[in-house]
Design a protein around this motif. Sequence first.
Motif, PDB file in Angstrom:
ATOM      1  N   GLY A 221       0.827  -1.190   0.000  1.00  0.00           N
ATOM      2  CA  GLY A 221       0.000   0.000   0.000  1.00  0.00           C
ATOM      3  C   GLY A 221       0.870   1.251   0.000  1.00  0.00           C
ATOM      4  N   PRO A 222       0.257   2.406  -0.225  1.00  0.00           N
ATOM      5  CA  PRO A 222       1.038   3.629  -0.423  1.00  0.00           C
ATOM      6  C   PRO A 222       1.670   4.199   0.843  1.00  0.00           C
ATOM      7  CG  PRO A 222      -1.319   4.114  -0.468  1.00  0.00           C
ATOM      8  CD  PRO A 222      -1.201   2.627  -0.417  1.00  0.00           C
ATOM      9  N   ASP A 223       1.184   3.825   2.011  1.00  0.00           N
ATOM     10  CA  ASP A 223       1.617   4.505   3.233  1.00  0.00           C
ATOM     11  C   ASP A 223       2.549   3.701   4.125  1.00  0.00           C
ATOM     12  OD1 ASP A 223       0.259   7.044   3.068  1.00  0.00           O
ATOM     13  OD2 ASP A 223      -1.608   5.946   3.334  1.00  0.00           O
ATOM     14  N   THR A 224       2.567   2.386   3.996  1.00  0.00           N
ATOM     15  CA  THR A 224       3.220   1.562   5.006  1.00  0.00           C
ATOM     16  C   THR A 224       4.698   1.876   5.161  1.00  0.00           C
ATOM     17  OG1 THR A 224       1.627  -0.223   4.626  1.00  0.00           O
ATOM     18  CG2 THR A 224       3.673  -0.788   5.747  1.00  0.00           C
ATOM     19  N   SER A 225       5.468   1.761   4.110  1.00  0.00           N
ATOM     20  CA  SER A 225       6.907   1.969   4.238  1.00  0.00           C
ATOM     21  C   SER A 225       7.247   3.428   4.525  1.00  0.00           C
ATOM     22  CB  SER A 225       7.635   1.476   2.989  1.00  0.00           C
ATOM     23  OG  SER A 225       7.647   0.055   2.963  1.00  0.00           O
ATOM     24  N   ARG A 226       6.443   4.330   4.009  1.00  0.00           N
ATOM     25  CA  ARG A 226       6.656   5.741   4.341  1.00  0.00           C
ATOM     26  C   ARG A 226       6.518   5.950   5.845  1.00  0.00           C
ATOM     27  NH1 ARG A 226       3.349   9.747   5.402  1.00  0.00           N
ATOM     28  NH2 ARG A 226       1.488   8.658   4.666  1.00  0.00           N
ATOM     29  N   ARG A 227       5.506   5.353   6.425  1.00  0.00           N
ATOM     30  CA  ARG A 227       5.309   5.527   7.872  1.00  0.00           C
ATOM     31  C   ARG A 227       6.385   4.820   8.688  1.00  0.00           C
ATOM     32  NH1 ARG A 227      -1.233   5.647   9.048  1.00  0.00           N
ATOM     33  NH2 ARG A 227      -1.737   7.126   7.390  1.00  0.00           N
ATOM     34  N   ILE A 228       6.878   3.705   8.171  1.00  0.00           N
ATOM     35  CA  ILE A 228       7.982   3.038   8.871  1.00  0.00           C
ATOM     36  C   ILE A 228       9.221   3.928   8.856  1.00  0.00           C
ATOM     37  CG2 ILE A 228       9.539   1.060   8.860  1.00  0.00           C
ATOM     38  CD1 ILE A 228       6.679   0.449   9.810  1.00  0.00           C
ATOM     39  N   GLY A 229       9.527   4.538   7.711  1.00  0.00           N
ATOM     40  CA  GLY A 229      10.652   5.458   7.646  1.00  0.00           C
ATOM     41  C   GLY A 229      10.490   6.622   8.604  1.00  0.00           C
ATOM     42  N   GLU A 230       9.290   7.182   8.669  1.00  0.00           N
ATOM     43  CA  GLU A 230       9.019   8.271   9.609  1.00  0.00           C
ATOM     44  C   GLU A 230       9.167   7.797  11.051  1.00  0.00           C
ATOM     45  OE1 GLU A 230       5.733  10.684   6.878  1.00  0.00           O
ATOM     46  OE2 GLU A 230       5.099   9.520   8.638  1.00  0.00           O
ATOM     47  N   PHE A 231       8.673   6.600  11.341  1.00  0.00           N
ATOM     48  CA  PHE A 231       8.786   6.042  12.689  1.00  0.00           C
ATOM     49  C   PHE A 231      10.242   5.976  13.133  1.00  0.00           C
ATOM     50  CE2 PHE A 231       9.870   2.151  14.997  1.00  0.00           C
ATOM     51  CZ  PHE A 231       9.138   2.301  16.177  1.00  0.00           C
ATOM     52  N   VAL A 232      11.105   5.428  12.278  1.00  0.00           N
ATOM     53  CA  VAL A 232      12.515   5.312  12.644  1.00  0.00           C
ATOM     54  C   VAL A 232      13.132   6.692  12.833  1.00  0.00           C
ATOM     55  CG1 VAL A 232      14.778   4.448  11.951  1.00  0.00           C
ATOM     56  CG2 VAL A 232      12.744   3.076  11.491  1.00  0.00           C
ATOM     57  N   ALA A 233      12.806   7.634  11.970  1.00  0.00           N
ATOM     58  CA  ALA A 233      13.354   8.985  12.093  1.00  0.00           C
ATOM     59  C   ALA A 233      12.881   9.657  13.372  1.00  0.00           C
ATOM     60  CB  ALA A 233      12.954   9.821  10.883  1.00  0.00           C
ATOM     61  N   GLN A 234      11.601   9.558  13.665  1.00  0.00           N
ATOM     62  CA  GLN A 234      11.051  10.235  14.832  1.00  0.00           C
ATOM     63  C   GLN A 234      11.614   9.673  16.129  1.00  0.00           C
ATOM     64  OE1 GLN A 234       6.990   9.538  13.726  1.00  0.00           O
ATOM     65  NE2 GLN A 234       6.844  11.428  12.534  1.00  0.00           N
ATOM     66  N   LEU A 235      11.690   8.335  16.219  1.00  0.00           N
ATOM     67  CA  LEU A 235      12.232   7.731  17.436  1.00  0.00           C
ATOM     68  C   LEU A 235      13.724   7.988  17.561  1.00  0.00           C
ATOM     69  CD1 LEU A 235      12.014   5.959  19.944  1.00  0.00           C
ATOM     70  CD2 LEU A 235      12.269   3.949  18.465  1.00  0.00           C
ATOM     71  N   SER A 236      14.462   7.823  16.464  1.00  0.00           N
ATOM     72  CA  SER A 236      15.915   7.953  16.550  1.00  0.00           C
ATOM     73  C   SER A 236      16.342   9.401  16.765  1.00  0.00           C
ATOM     74  CB  SER A 236      16.586   7.362  15.305  1.00  0.00           C
ATOM     75  OG  SER A 236      16.179   8.032  14.130  1.00  0.00           O
ATOM     76  N   PHE A 237      15.688  10.343  16.116  1.00  0.00           N
ATOM     77  CA  PHE A 237      16.052  11.748  16.337  1.00  0.00           C
ATOM     78  C   PHE A 237      15.778  12.146  17.790  1.00  0.00           C
ATOM     79  CE2 PHE A 237      15.435  16.271  16.614  1.00  0.00           C
ATOM     80  CZ  PHE A 237      16.486  16.784  15.856  1.00  0.00           C
ATOM     81  N   ALA A 238      14.601  11.796  18.291  1.00  0.00           N
ATOM     82  CA  ALA A 238      14.208  12.227  19.636  1.00  0.00           C
ATOM     83  C   ALA A 238      15.099  11.648  20.721  1.00  0.00           C
ATOM     84  CB  ALA A 238      12.751  11.842  19.900  1.00  0.00           C
ATOM     85  N   THR A 239      15.702  10.491  20.463  1.00  0.00           N
ATOM     86  CA  THR A 239      16.514   9.830  21.496  1.00  0.00           C
ATOM     87  C   THR A 239      18.000   9.884  21.176  1.00  0.00           C
ATOM     88  OG1 THR A 239      16.183   7.680  20.411  1.00  0.00           O
ATOM     89  CG2 THR A 239      14.620   8.299  22.151  1.00  0.00           C
ATOM     90  N   SER A 240      18.374  10.721  20.213  1.00  0.00           N
ATOM     91  CA  SER A 240      19.784  10.896  19.845  1.00  0.00           C
ATOM     92  C   SER A 240      20.354  12.111  20.553  1.00  0.00           C
ATOM     93  CB  SER A 240      19.917  11.076  18.330  1.00  0.00           C
ATOM     94  OG  SER A 240      19.414  12.361  17.955  1.00  0.00           O
TER      95      SER A 240
END
Length: 386
Positions: free
Chosen positions: A127-146
């Motif tokens: 589907g159009p959103d799944t991998s995009r949201r996974i990429g955002e998830f990794v960015a949001q978690l990793s940036f916030a805890t870096s």
Amino acid sequence: MGYRILETEDVAGYLRERGHWGTDEPEVREVSDGNMNRVFLATATDGTRSLAVKQALPWVRVAGPSWPMSPERADAEARAYEQVAEVAPDKIPAIHGYDSDNYALVMEDMSDLEVLRTILNEGGTYGPDTSRRIGEFVAQLSFATSDFGMPSAERKALIAASVSPELCKITEDVVLSEPYLEHEHNHWHPGLDDLAAAFRSDPRLRTEVAELRHLFMTGAQALLHGDLHTGSVMVGTREGAPVVRVFDPEFSFVGPIGFDLGLYWANTLVSAARADALGVEGDHGDQLRLSWDAFRGEFRRLWPTRVDTFFDDAFLDRFLDRVWTESLGFAGAEIVRRVIGFAHLTDLTTLPDPVPASRRALLLGRELIVRRAELTSPEDVEALLR
């Protein structure tokens, strides 16, 4: 009261004790599916309400007491959910409570959603959103805890709290050493004997994997999910809108950002190999690019909010290039272990003839490991798939 292992008949009373359920009697069933834990669903008889209860056992569920495992892994999962809830609450199940005495999480019932791997294995698409949201998830978690998104003192406290030597050792061994050694955990289809032997005797490959292993052991960049694959993502539709939920972060620890991306990419690349073997049309080959573009875009969007303003945009470009390269290496290592190591992927094992696709996946995995510095874009990786 000390730690007790919940049985189906205990769940209703347990939920009432914890203040999660009223006086009515729910219908409870066990729906455990993964390797590690037990999961129960409690549903009101009129269908108006349901909750999931997940408990970590003092052993690996599929092996029983013969493979002991500390249930404290549930602490890591609860801590990861707490961190993600602050920055990406729409990408994880709602958590209603964590019982640290019994290593049990009470959470949103996701039985209306489907595991992404199951959908793909049955011929569906991302589907159009799944991998995009996974990429955002990794960015949001990793940036916030870096170090970019979290003050130094808080970061050091997070690193100390997130140390998970038992589960990290499993990854160090199962993903980043055993497939390249003679080891009892390793197994593969007889049609892969030659490649398995060649990988064990390939000095360049072993050296590159050793470098990835050392990075995994020492690269404390951000809090990771730690086991991010198509089996830890659930998708579906609610009220006409697509839903993506990342779950099971019990391997969570502070490590290299590229590990989470790499694990997800490995699984998408293997699903592409399966689709190609079956002649299935779809979006399987686009997922690495979609998730990377989303990760990179979201990390750049968050960049102006960094705590330490010394790091400039030129550094960000260099940092993201390094994350890309490391992610490719970890993706390759995950592919290899999923074919000739421990815990194989049903994407390949359920094919009518798993050997051709498995050989292709193994060779792709090696290329990603040893040539990761040469592969500078998603297009370079996509060229390897052709």
